[in-house]
Design an enzyme around this catalytic site. Sequence first.
Site, PDB file in Angstrom:
ATOM      1  N   CYS A 154       0.843  -1.192   0.000  1.00  0.00           N
ATOM      2  CA  CYS A 154       0.000   0.000   0.000  1.00  0.00           C
ATOM      3  C   CYS A 154       0.875   1.237   0.000  1.00  0.00           C
ATOM      4  CB  CYS A 154      -0.869  -0.015   1.252  1.00  0.00           C
ATOM      5  SG  CYS A 154      -1.755  -1.558   1.465  1.00  0.00           S
ATOM      6  N   ARG A 161       1.301   2.079  -5.955  1.00  0.00           N
ATOM      7  CA  ARG A 161       1.516   1.037  -4.951  1.00  0.00           C
ATOM      8  C   ARG A 161       0.228   0.306  -4.602  1.00  0.00           C
ATOM      9  NH1 ARG A 161       6.207   1.406  -2.191  1.00  0.00           N
ATOM     10  NH2 ARG A 161       5.288   0.268  -0.464  1.00  0.00           N
ATOM     11  N   TRP A 182      -3.516  -1.643  -1.359  1.00  0.00           N
ATOM     12  CA  TRP A 182      -3.395  -2.808  -2.224  1.00  0.00           C
ATOM     13  C   TRP A 182      -3.871  -3.959  -1.356  1.00  0.00           C
ATOM     14  CZ3 TRP A 182      -2.516  -4.364  -7.083  1.00  0.00           C
ATOM     15  CH2 TRP A 182      -2.168  -5.686  -7.299  1.00  0.00           C
ATOM     16  N   ASN A 242       0.866  -0.609   6.081  1.00  0.00           N
ATOM     17  CA  ASN A 242       1.293  -1.224   4.823  1.00  0.00           C
ATOM     18  C   ASN A 242       2.092  -2.470   5.194  1.00  0.00           C
ATOM     19  OD1 ASN A 242       2.379  -1.938   2.348  1.00  0.00           O
ATOM     20  ND2 ASN A 242       4.117  -0.548   2.606  1.00  0.00           N
ATOM     21  N   GLY A 243       1.645  -3.624   4.750  1.00  0.00           N
ATOM     22  CA  GLY A 243       2.362  -4.855   5.090  1.00  0.00           C
ATOM     23  C   GLY A 243       1.384  -5.966   5.438  1.00  0.00           C
ATOM     24  N   GLU A 265      11.219 -18.821 -19.984  1.00  0.00           N
ATOM     25  CA  GLU A 265      10.967 -17.481 -19.425  1.00  0.00           C
ATOM     26  C   GLU A 265      12.063 -16.499 -19.842  1.00  0.00           C
ATOM     27  OE1 GLU A 265       9.526 -14.170 -17.128  1.00  0.00           O
ATOM     28  OE2 GLU A 265       8.681 -15.796 -18.335  1.00  0.00           O
ATOM     29  N   LYS A 306      11.339 -13.086 -21.899  1.00  0.00           N
ATOM     30  CA  LYS A 306      11.712 -11.753 -21.395  1.00  0.00           C
ATOM     31  C   LYS A 306      12.510 -10.996 -22.454  1.00  0.00           C
ATOM     32  CE  LYS A 306       9.446 -11.013 -18.637  1.00  0.00           C
ATOM     33  NZ  LYS A 306       8.679 -12.162 -18.311  1.00  0.00           N
ATOM     34  N   GLU A 349      10.264 -10.027 -25.462  1.00  0.00           N
ATOM     35  CA  GLU A 349       9.264  -8.996 -25.130  1.00  0.00           C
ATOM     36  C   GLU A 349       9.819  -7.580 -25.190  1.00  0.00           C
ATOM     37  OE1 GLU A 349       7.816 -10.765 -21.161  1.00  0.00           O
ATOM     38  OE2 GLU A 349       6.256  -9.394 -21.840  1.00  0.00           O
ATOM     39  N   HIS A 399      17.352 -32.334 -31.336  1.00  0.00           N
ATOM     40  CA  HIS A 399      16.283 -32.834 -32.223  1.00  0.00           C
ATOM     41  C   HIS A 399      15.771 -31.739 -33.153  1.00  0.00           C
ATOM     42  CE1 HIS A 399      16.342 -36.488 -29.897  1.00  0.00           C
ATOM     43  NE2 HIS A 399      16.275 -35.759 -28.805  1.00  0.00           N
ATOM     44  N   LYS A 449      -0.173  -4.763 -20.463  1.00  0.00           N
ATOM     45  CA  LYS A 449       0.084  -5.398 -19.177  1.00  0.00           C
ATOM     46  C   LYS A 449      -0.964  -6.455 -18.866  1.00  0.00           C
ATOM     47  CE  LYS A 449       2.184  -6.261 -15.395  1.00  0.00           C
ATOM     48  NZ  LYS A 449       3.384  -7.066 -15.512  1.00  0.00           N
TER      49      LYS A 449
HETATM   50  C1  AGP Z   1       4.851 -11.356 -19.309  1.00  0.00           C
HETATM   51  O1  AGP Z   1       5.961 -10.572 -19.151  1.00  0.00           O
HETATM   52  C2  AGP Z   1       3.823 -10.793 -20.183  1.00  0.00           C
HETATM   53  N1  AGP Z   1       3.392  -9.547 -19.718  1.00  0.00           N
HETATM   54  C3  AGP Z   1       2.678 -11.739 -20.496  1.00  0.00           C
HETATM   55  O2  AGP Z   1       3.196 -12.896 -21.091  1.00  0.00           O
HETATM   56  C4  AGP Z   1       1.845 -12.149 -19.276  1.00  0.00           C
HETATM   57  O3  AGP Z   1       2.554 -13.047 -18.501  1.00  0.00           O
HETATM   58  C5  AGP Z   1       0.551 -12.808 -19.762  1.00  0.00           C
HETATM   59  O4  AGP Z   1      -0.149 -11.886 -20.547  1.00  0.00           O
HETATM   60  C6  AGP Z   1      -0.306 -13.281 -18.587  1.00  0.00           C
HETATM   61  O5  AGP Z   1      -0.719 -12.197 -17.821  1.00  0.00           O
HETATM   62  P1  AGP Z   1      -1.392 -12.455 -16.381  1.00  0.00           P
HETATM   63  O6  AGP Z   1      -0.368 -13.099 -15.506  1.00  0.00           O
HETATM   64  O7  AGP Z   1      -1.794 -11.088 -15.911  1.00  0.00           O
HETATM   65  O8  AGP Z   1      -2.579 -13.346 -16.608  1.00  0.00           O
END
Ligand code: AGP
Length: 613
Positions: free
Chosen positions: A2, A27, A78, A104-105, A486, A490, A493, A509, A608
């Site tokens: 928060c 936050r 939050w 907050n916590g 992952e 990253k 992206e 393969h 996002k």
């Molecule tokens: C990850 O860096 C991306 N922003 C994207 O792959 C994300 O993980 C995916 O859209 C799932 O989002 P969520 O965890 O909010 O469901």
Amino acid sequence: MCGIVGYIGARQAQDVLVSGLGKLEYRGYDSAGVAIQQGGSGGGSIEVRKKAGKLANLAGELAAHPLSGTLGIGHTRWATHGLPNDTNAHPHATEDGKIVIIHNGIIENYLTLKAGLQSRGHVFRSETDSEVLAHLIEEKYNQTGSNLYEAVRLALGEVRGAYGIVVTHADHREIVAARTVSPLVLGVGEGELFLASDVPALLAYTRQVVFLHDGDMVVLGDDGFRVTDLAGNSLQRHIEQIDWDAEAAEKGGYDTYMLKEIYEQPVALTNTLIGRLHDDSGEVNLDINLDPGSFKRISIIACGTAYYAGLVGEYLIEQLARIPVEVDVASEYRYREPLVSEATLAIVISQSGETIDTLEALREAKKFGAKTLGVINAKGSSMTRELDDTLYIHAGPEIGVASTKAYTSMVSAMLMLALWLARARGTLDETRARELLHAARELPRLVEEALAPERVEHIKKVAEKYAHSRDYLFLGRGVNAPTALEGALKLKEISYIHAEGYAAGEMKHGPIALIDADLPVVVIATESRLLEKTISNVQEVRARAGKVIAVLSDGDTENAQHADDVIYVPRAHEMVSPVVNAVAMQLLAYFTAAALGKDVDKPRNLAKSVTVE
Ligand code: AGP
């Protein structure tokens, strides 16, 4: 996570609090509230106003019915315990309205404290863990002859967990605050003092700040401030000059939200694990109602980075709890008519809790009678309203589009879920459980170490060396095969470099055909019973002149000779290593994108939270 603020001085507190909260809304934005002492010098009453939803709701209310007063505290929430609504919004007051707190916590032992207080006649209004603090302080206040500082100090002596807490009393023109784990900054102005979770809230008024340390308490009055420890001993804390501009401040002095969130991982992991690991008994307490014996198989469903956390979860649950697990990308799951029944537990993983593919896949699983559990960051999000149960990861708001702290918190939550299921189903003995609980409890420290300046500087150099590569390959084995996926995601992206992640054994393969002297190949080869196998894959890459960037555990000098570049990470138990190794992946991607001048917080073509199909 928060946002909290406090003010004592000559200005109208309402204005200072609302503008400060505005700077802290990143936050948490589930609800907001202020408490302002009426009249001067402990005027005898405190007015509290709080509203669910964004700060604008509260600001509108205050604009229509302003509160006068020059001492006040404010909070933007939050949600962790209790849904986002007016009652659970902070500030929380005692029944007589005399003592008001913001927090907050997470208070780990709040249920025990609450039960004790209720048995002594205290009446609670909210579902929050935080409200316990108001009642506990009231009890101590009555025992200490109305000494607010002493009451807060004694109350905190009974509290376990993370807190940034700010307290005021209607009869005292003073503010008492304290912090452990959660951040708190004091702002020093001309004849006025400010408190905030983060510097951005103060910058409009002062650039003189005191960063309070873990275990610090501070008392603010018209005559200045004093800092003590929790035992009451006076402490000296020096005032620092802040030279950041406002935008930089919201990023806590970091260039981007992504970098800030990478560095927030030790605290985020602490919040994910807090109150859930019981080393003494080797048990895990997940505060969910799910019956661990009520299903025969598990379907994990998610998208993107969350899906990779699901793959780690599959590995851990099958290894430890011996339950068959399948993992699906949600956009496929919803249309492949999966074999689901009442004997299935469907686990959806999501940072936002709003991703439409995952939400619809959840509805699909429910349609066939599956039990449903969410591993979610955003409280009150759409998925949490349709799930039977939710395991919150408490990573705090994640602003950068590329998920970082939410990923490592999701993986830690999957580890706790695997341990919880294994203990409940008798597939894990106490000794092994303690070993793994200890490894999990080490995570915040290990990640702190993985973020040590010299390590970060080294990864930056490696990233810049290969930043102009056309392609990248990431390889990993076992529980770190998803880490390779992952790492590749990253990099893709935020740098827009084509990158592929593969299980190392699968490379020969097909993908091995991609390897030549221009292809950097990141191989996750940390301490593991599969290390030798992974090193033989390194040899296969070398044999085709590929450039090997080996991620090795500290001290593994022997395998360093097989690599062109080595990224050392702190030595960790194999089962928790995906969390530590992910940090190196995040930094490699980050510094590659930064070297290419990319906008890492808002990468092209991405959002996002993906709420369209
Ligand atoms: C990850 O860096 C991306 N922003 C994207 O792959 C994300 O993980 C995916 O859209 C799932 O989002 P969520 O965890 O909010 O469901």
